[in-house]
Design a protein around this motif. Sequence first.
Motif, PDB file in Angstrom:
ATOM      1  N   ARG A  33       0.829  -1.204   0.000  1.00  0.00           N
ATOM      2  CA  ARG A  33       0.000   0.000   0.000  1.00  0.00           C
ATOM      3  C   ARG A  33       0.869   1.262   0.000  1.00  0.00           C
ATOM      4  NH1 ARG A  33      -3.108  -3.518   3.119  1.00  0.00           N
ATOM      5  NH2 ARG A  33      -2.244  -2.792   5.110  1.00  0.00           N
ATOM      6  N   VAL A  34       2.000   1.227   0.689  1.00  0.00           N
ATOM      7  CA  VAL A  34       2.930   2.354   0.676  1.00  0.00           C
ATOM      8  C   VAL A  34       3.465   2.564  -0.742  1.00  0.00           C
ATOM      9  CG1 VAL A  34       5.178   3.175   1.480  1.00  0.00           C
ATOM     10  CG2 VAL A  34       3.558   2.191   3.104  1.00  0.00           C
ATOM     11  N   GLU A  35       3.853   1.474  -1.400  1.00  0.00           N
ATOM     12  CA  GLU A  35       4.326   1.540  -2.793  1.00  0.00           C
ATOM     13  C   GLU A  35       3.284   2.161  -3.709  1.00  0.00           C
ATOM     14  OE1 GLU A  35       7.420  -2.197  -3.479  1.00  0.00           O
ATOM     15  OE2 GLU A  35       5.481  -2.184  -4.463  1.00  0.00           O
ATOM     16  N   LEU A  36       2.048   1.736  -3.550  1.00  0.00           N
ATOM     17  CA  LEU A  36       0.985   2.216  -4.423  1.00  0.00           C
ATOM     18  C   LEU A  36       0.725   3.700  -4.228  1.00  0.00           C
ATOM     19  CD1 LEU A  36      -1.427  -0.838  -4.178  1.00  0.00           C
ATOM     20  CD2 LEU A  36      -0.367   0.019  -6.276  1.00  0.00           C
ATOM     21  N   ARG A  37       0.686   4.138  -2.991  1.00  0.00           N
ATOM     22  CA  ARG A  37       0.458   5.564  -2.742  1.00  0.00           C
ATOM     23  C   ARG A  37       1.611   6.404  -3.301  1.00  0.00           C
ATOM     24  NH1 ARG A  37      -3.588   7.331   0.418  1.00  0.00           N
ATOM     25  NH2 ARG A  37      -4.844   5.788   1.540  1.00  0.00           N
ATOM     26  N   ALA A  38       2.842   5.906  -3.173  1.00  0.00           N
ATOM     27  CA  ALA A  38       3.997   6.633  -3.709  1.00  0.00           C
ATOM     28  C   ALA A  38       3.934   6.688  -5.232  1.00  0.00           C
ATOM     29  CB  ALA A  38       5.289   5.967  -3.250  1.00  0.00           C
ATOM     30  N   ALA A  39       3.504   5.600  -5.869  1.00  0.00           N
ATOM     31  CA  ALA A  39       3.405   5.568  -7.329  1.00  0.00           C
ATOM     32  C   ALA A  39       2.318   6.516  -7.822  1.00  0.00           C
ATOM     33  CB  ALA A  39       3.143   4.141  -7.806  1.00  0.00           C
ATOM     34  N   VAL A  40       1.187   6.554  -7.115  1.00  0.00           N
ATOM     35  CA  VAL A  40       0.115   7.492  -7.471  1.00  0.00           C
ATOM     36  C   VAL A  40       0.624   8.924  -7.364  1.00  0.00           C
ATOM     37  CG1 VAL A  40      -2.114   8.423  -6.743  1.00  0.00           C
ATOM     38  CG2 VAL A  40      -1.795   5.946  -6.869  1.00  0.00           C
ATOM     39  N   ALA A  41       1.318   9.236  -6.285  1.00  0.00           N
ATOM     40  CA  ALA A  41       1.846  10.588  -6.088  1.00  0.00           C
ATOM     41  C   ALA A  41       2.852  10.963  -7.172  1.00  0.00           C
ATOM     42  CB  ALA A  41       2.490  10.697  -4.706  1.00  0.00           C
ATOM     43  N   ALA A  42       3.661   9.969  -7.614  1.00  0.00           N
ATOM     44  CA  ALA A  42       4.662  10.244  -8.647  1.00  0.00           C
ATOM     45  C   ALA A  42       4.002  10.604  -9.971  1.00  0.00           C
ATOM     46  CB  ALA A  42       5.567   9.031  -8.824  1.00  0.00           C
ATOM     47  N   VAL A  43       2.961   9.863 -10.354  1.00  0.00           N
ATOM     48  CA  VAL A  43       2.251  10.166 -11.595  1.00  0.00           C
ATOM     49  C   VAL A  43       1.571  11.523 -11.498  1.00  0.00           C
ATOM     50  CG1 VAL A  43       0.307   9.481 -13.062  1.00  0.00           C
ATOM     51  CG2 VAL A  43       1.921   7.752 -12.253  1.00  0.00           C
ATOM     52  N   GLU A  44       0.941  11.786 -10.357  1.00  0.00           N
ATOM     53  CA  GLU A  44       0.219  13.049 -10.201  1.00  0.00           C
ATOM     54  C   GLU A  44       1.175  14.242 -10.198  1.00  0.00           C
ATOM     55  OE1 GLU A  44      -3.746  14.285  -7.834  1.00  0.00           O
ATOM     56  OE2 GLU A  44      -2.116  13.515  -6.592  1.00  0.00           O
ATOM     57  N   SER A  45       2.316  14.096  -9.564  1.00  0.00           N
ATOM     58  CA  SER A  45       3.253  15.207  -9.474  1.00  0.00           C
ATOM     59  C   SER A  45       3.836  15.579 -10.831  1.00  0.00           C
ATOM     60  CB  SER A  45       4.379  14.870  -8.497  1.00  0.00           C
ATOM     61  OG  SER A  45       5.192  13.815  -8.994  1.00  0.00           O
ATOM     62  N   ARG A  46       3.918  14.606 -11.729  1.00  0.00           N
ATOM     63  CA  ARG A  46       4.470  14.862 -13.061  1.00  0.00           C
ATOM     64  C   ARG A  46       3.405  15.347 -14.045  1.00  0.00           C
ATOM     65  NH1 ARG A  46       7.671   9.727 -14.997  1.00  0.00           N
ATOM     66  NH2 ARG A  46       8.053  11.143 -16.752  1.00  0.00           N
ATOM     67  N   GLY A  47       2.156  15.362 -13.606  1.00  0.00           N
ATOM     68  CA  GLY A  47       1.087  15.839 -14.472  1.00  0.00           C
ATOM     69  C   GLY A  47       0.844  14.978 -15.680  1.00  0.00           C
ATOM     70  N   LEU A  48       1.109  13.680 -15.580  1.00  0.00           N
ATOM     71  CA  LEU A  48       0.944  12.776 -16.728  1.00  0.00           C
ATOM     72  C   LEU A  48      -0.533  12.561 -17.045  1.00  0.00           C
ATOM     73  CD1 LEU A  48       3.614  10.080 -15.754  1.00  0.00           C
ATOM     74  CD2 LEU A  48       3.851  11.878 -17.475  1.00  0.00           C
ATOM     75  N   GLU A  49      -0.848  12.489 -18.335  1.00  0.00           N
ATOM     76  CA  GLU A  49      -2.208  12.200 -18.754  1.00  0.00           C
ATOM     77  C   GLU A  49      -2.538  10.739 -18.432  1.00  0.00           C
ATOM     78  OE1 GLU A  49      -4.471  14.261 -19.922  1.00  0.00           O
ATOM     79  OE2 GLU A  49      -3.089  15.971 -19.828  1.00  0.00           O
ATOM     80  N   LEU A  50      -3.780  10.497 -18.038  1.00  0.00           N
ATOM     81  CA  LEU A  50      -4.164   9.140 -17.651  1.00  0.00           C
ATOM     82  C   LEU A  50      -3.985   8.154 -18.797  1.00  0.00           C
ATOM     83  CD1 LEU A  50      -7.400   9.749 -15.547  1.00  0.00           C
ATOM     84  CD2 LEU A  50      -5.040   9.538 -14.758  1.00  0.00           C
ATOM     85  N   VAL A  51      -4.202   8.594 -20.028  1.00  0.00           N
ATOM     86  CA  VAL A  51      -4.111   7.685 -21.157  1.00  0.00           C
ATOM     87  C   VAL A  51      -2.666   7.355 -21.509  1.00  0.00           C
ATOM     88  CG1 VAL A  51      -4.064   9.466 -22.959  1.00  0.00           C
ATOM     89  CG2 VAL A  51      -5.083   7.226 -23.456  1.00  0.00           C
ATOM     90  N   ASP A  52      -1.721   8.154 -20.989  1.00  0.00           N
ATOM     91  CA  ASP A  52      -0.343   8.071 -21.467  1.00  0.00           C
ATOM     92  C   ASP A  52       0.615   7.251 -20.600  1.00  0.00           C
ATOM     93  OD1 ASP A  52      -0.856   9.547 -23.723  1.00  0.00           O
ATOM     94  OD2 ASP A  52      -0.394  11.457 -22.771  1.00  0.00           O
ATOM     95  N   PHE A  53       0.512   7.343 -19.285  1.00  0.00           N
ATOM     96  CA  PHE A  53       1.604   6.812 -18.476  1.00  0.00           C
ATOM     97  C   PHE A  53       1.674   5.284 -18.554  1.00  0.00           C
ATOM     98  CE2 PHE A  53      -1.718   6.579 -15.189  1.00  0.00           C
ATOM     99  CZ  PHE A  53      -1.400   5.416 -14.501  1.00  0.00           C
ATOM    100  N   ALA A  54       2.904   4.782 -18.624  1.00  0.00           N
ATOM    101  CA  ALA A  54       3.146   3.342 -18.744  1.00  0.00           C
ATOM    102  C   ALA A  54       3.434   2.753 -17.366  1.00  0.00           C
ATOM    103  CB  ALA A  54       4.318   3.078 -19.686  1.00  0.00           C
TER     104      ALA A  54
END
Length: 307
Positions: A33-54
Amino acid sequence: MTLITEAIGEGDWRGDEVSGRHDWRIRLGAAHRVELRAAVAAVESRGLELVDFAHEEFPLPTLGPILHSLVGELMNGRGFVLLEDAPVAGLSERQCEILALGLGRHVGRTAPQMEGKHAQHVRDLGVDPSGSTSRSYQHSGRLDYHADPNDVVALLCVRPAKSGGLSCIVSSVAVHNEIVRTRPDLAEVLYQPWWRDRRSGDGPDSFYQSPVYTVNTAGRLRTSYGPDYMRSALRGAHVPPFSPAQHEAMELLNRLNNDRRFMLAMDLRAGDMQFLNNHVTLHSRTKYVDHPEPDRRRDLIRLWLNS
């Protein structure tokens, strides 16, 4: 009559045999769960589009290998897996979508759904189920057993309903084999083309034909079934009514799908994520009653994945 034989494979299971087992459940731990929250924060902080991030941009050092291993179970094994305890509490709607997509992209490639969305919310929008453009996931009524169009359908439960809304699944392989054993004449009918409704409007392009059962080049059963969309296809001016044999085949298929020997019910809780192989598994949902408060209403995020 064409000789139709029973399908083989681990996807041939019965609900009364697996309901008491836990090998199809994977409970996430605190470190996951810690990993998942960190990964969510990383995507959000970079402003990646939902359709784009791998999936590489959603790093899961310890959970990732577990998710990758699900592919074998989904595509060559039993055909369904349930993840439990994903950390949805306290996340915004966008963060929940990132969480669902990040998990899903470690399992397969996400495919677009309505309006090109890769993360589709399953909510009661109060639509008329019989409408020519309405979709089954947009109302709170019961859904018949069906398969979605891609390899895998995944559902992340953000909030359950006040009551009802059970997710019920059945092995289409087991049901197919029961029909072959007991009514081979109706099995043959299910291998023939049936009219379907895309519900894209009233024009002829909304209607097409395909069989319920096919066998792929590897000799594996593939199932495509959606009784709501098959019945609504009858609204097409050029679509003939069901034949007596089709009526009987659909009645038998629906009866076996709902037989407690075959079906397995899951009461999805917040943080549960269900993965189903559409080719060998059908799914349905019981009718549900929602909470009156908008922020407590039932919300699931659906992904379509290709392996």
